[in-house]
Design an enzyme around this catalytic site. Structure first.
Site, short mmCIF file in Angstrom:
data_model
loop_
_atom_site.label_atom_id
_atom_site.label_comp_id
_atom_site.label_asym_id
_atom_site.label_seq_id
_atom_site.Cartn_x
_atom_site.Cartn_y
_atom_site.Cartn_z
N LYS A 11 16.17 -23.67 -5.92
CA LYS A 11 14.72 -23.76 -6.10
C LYS A 11 14.00 -22.62 -5.36
O LYS A 11 14.61 -21.92 -4.54
CB LYS A 11 14.26 -25.14 -5.58
CG LYS A 11 14.90 -26.33 -6.32
CD LYS A 11 14.43 -27.65 -5.72
CE LYS A 11 15.08 -28.85 -6.40
NZ LYS A 11 14.64 -30.15 -5.80
N TYR A 51 12.36 -33.21 -15.33
CA TYR A 51 12.01 -34.27 -14.38
C TYR A 51 11.33 -35.43 -15.09
O TYR A 51 10.44 -36.08 -14.53
CB TYR A 51 11.14 -33.70 -13.26
CG TYR A 51 11.88 -32.80 -12.30
CD1 TYR A 51 13.03 -33.25 -11.63
CD2 TYR A 51 11.47 -31.49 -12.07
CE1 TYR A 51 13.73 -32.43 -10.75
CE2 TYR A 51 12.17 -30.66 -11.18
CZ TYR A 51 13.29 -31.14 -10.53
OH TYR A 51 13.98 -30.32 -9.65
N PHE A 59 3.86 -37.89 -6.77
CA PHE A 59 4.22 -36.56 -6.28
C PHE A 59 4.56 -35.59 -7.42
O PHE A 59 4.79 -34.41 -7.17
CB PHE A 59 5.41 -36.63 -5.30
CG PHE A 59 6.67 -37.22 -5.86
CD1 PHE A 59 7.54 -36.45 -6.62
CD2 PHE A 59 6.98 -38.55 -5.63
CE1 PHE A 59 8.71 -36.99 -7.15
CE2 PHE A 59 8.16 -39.11 -6.16
CZ PHE A 59 9.01 -38.32 -6.91
N ARG A 87 27.40 -33.24 -6.07
CA ARG A 87 26.37 -34.10 -5.44
C ARG A 87 26.73 -34.36 -3.97
O ARG A 87 25.84 -34.40 -3.12
CB ARG A 87 26.23 -35.43 -6.20
CG ARG A 87 25.60 -35.32 -7.58
CD ARG A 87 24.11 -35.09 -7.57
NE ARG A 87 23.32 -36.24 -7.14
CZ ARG A 87 22.01 -36.35 -7.31
NH1 ARG A 87 21.31 -35.37 -7.91
NH2 ARG A 87 21.35 -37.40 -6.88
N THR A 93 18.70 -36.84 -1.57
CA THR A 93 17.41 -36.21 -1.92
C THR A 93 16.53 -35.91 -0.70
O THR A 93 15.96 -34.84 -0.59
CB THR A 93 16.65 -37.15 -2.90
OG1 THR A 93 17.55 -37.52 -3.95
CG2 THR A 93 15.43 -36.46 -3.48
N ARG A 104 21.74 -29.82 1.85
CA ARG A 104 20.43 -30.32 2.29
C ARG A 104 20.48 -30.73 3.77
O ARG A 104 19.52 -30.51 4.51
CB ARG A 104 20.00 -31.49 1.40
CG ARG A 104 19.57 -31.03 0.00
CD ARG A 104 19.43 -32.21 -0.95
NE ARG A 104 18.84 -31.84 -2.23
CZ ARG A 104 18.82 -32.65 -3.28
NH1 ARG A 104 19.37 -33.87 -3.21
NH2 ARG A 104 18.27 -32.26 -4.41
P1 IDP Z 1 17.69 -35.36 -6.72
O1 IDP Z 1 17.13 -33.96 -6.72
O2 IDP Z 1 18.43 -35.66 -5.44
O3 IDP Z 1 18.50 -35.68 -7.95
P2 IDP Z 1 15.52 -36.95 -7.88
O4 IDP Z 1 15.17 -38.36 -7.54
O5 IDP Z 1 16.09 -36.68 -9.23
O6 IDP Z 1 16.45 -36.38 -6.70
O7 IDP Z 1 14.19 -36.11 -7.70
C1 IDP Z 1 14.10 -34.79 -8.19
C2 IDP Z 1 13.34 -33.94 -7.20
O8 IDP Z 1 12.00 -34.42 -7.08
C3 IDP Z 1 13.90 -33.99 -5.77
O9 IDP Z 1 14.96 -33.09 -5.55
C4 IDP Z 1 12.68 -33.65 -4.96
O10 IDP Z 1 12.49 -32.24 -4.90
C5 IDP Z 1 11.55 -34.28 -5.75
N1 IDP Z 1 11.23 -35.60 -5.21
C6 IDP Z 1 11.91 -36.76 -5.41
N2 IDP Z 1 11.35 -37.78 -4.74
C7 IDP Z 1 10.28 -37.26 -4.10
C8 IDP Z 1 9.29 -37.82 -3.22
O11 IDP Z 1 9.29 -39.01 -2.90
N3 IDP Z 1 8.36 -36.95 -2.75
C9 IDP Z 1 8.33 -35.63 -3.08
N4 IDP Z 1 9.23 -35.06 -3.90
C10 IDP Z 1 10.20 -35.86 -4.41
MG MG Z 2 17.89 -35.85 -9.90
#
Ligand code: IDP
Ligand code: MG
Length: 156
Positions: A11, A51, A59, A87, A93, A104
């Protein structure tokens, strides 16, 4: 056990923080095979698709603004059980909860600036690879160290 391919996106925060080489290096050293790689810019419409599971979240506008704000590095990794392996290398996340030793866990303090995307299932991986790569952008080649990365019964 099955040979799988999975999609990674580094990113805009990974570019700004000069983490691109370090992150690629971790996947290389793990033994994953790079079968495609390119820089790209994500359009808002592609963000809404990529997404799609998050567009109703509060968000989401910030997520779209950020992910479309700068370059991404997209790549496809191949290996046995690659989706799950990647993963695990990436970590959860919320980077503050991510295990030390994961990408991360080592390089981020944030959920919204967590440096990297990785496909979350084999089905998602297939859709995400097709979203960002044409067939001719994916490379079939023999990795000479394959015999040292996998034992005989793990190569199928
Ligand atoms: P992942 O990237 O670990 O698969 P996902 O739930 O698919 O997680 O969410 C995609 C992306 O959205 C995350 O990597 C993060 O950048 C963002 N994101 C997810 N949850 C939140 C949140 O609660 N606040 C802000 N950004 C979020
Ligand atoms: Mg995801």
């Amino acid at each position: 056990m099955a040979m799988e391919r999975t999609l990674i996106l580094l990113k805009p925060d990974a570019f700004q923080r000069a983490l691109i080489g370090e992150i690629i290096s971790r996947f290389e050293r793990k033994g994953l095979k790079i079968v495609g790689m390119k820089m790209l810019h994500m359009a808002p419409a592609v963000s809404k698709e990529h997404y799609g599971h998050l567009t109703s979240k509060p968000f989401y506008p910030g997520l779209e603004k950020f992910i479309t704000s700068g370059p991404l590095l997209a790549f496809v990794l191949e290996g046995q059980e690659a989706v799950e392996v990647v993963r695990n290398v990436v970590g959860v996340t919320n980077s503050r909860k991510a295990t030390a030793g994961t990408i991360r866990g080592d390089f981020s303090m944030s959920t919204g600036r967590n440096t990297i995307h990785a496909s979350d299932s084999l089905d998602t991986a297939k859709k995400e690879i097709a979203r960002f790569f044409k067939k001719e952008e994916l490379f079939e080649y023999k990795l000479e160290l394959w015999d040292y990365i996998y034992a005989e019964d793990e190569k199928a």
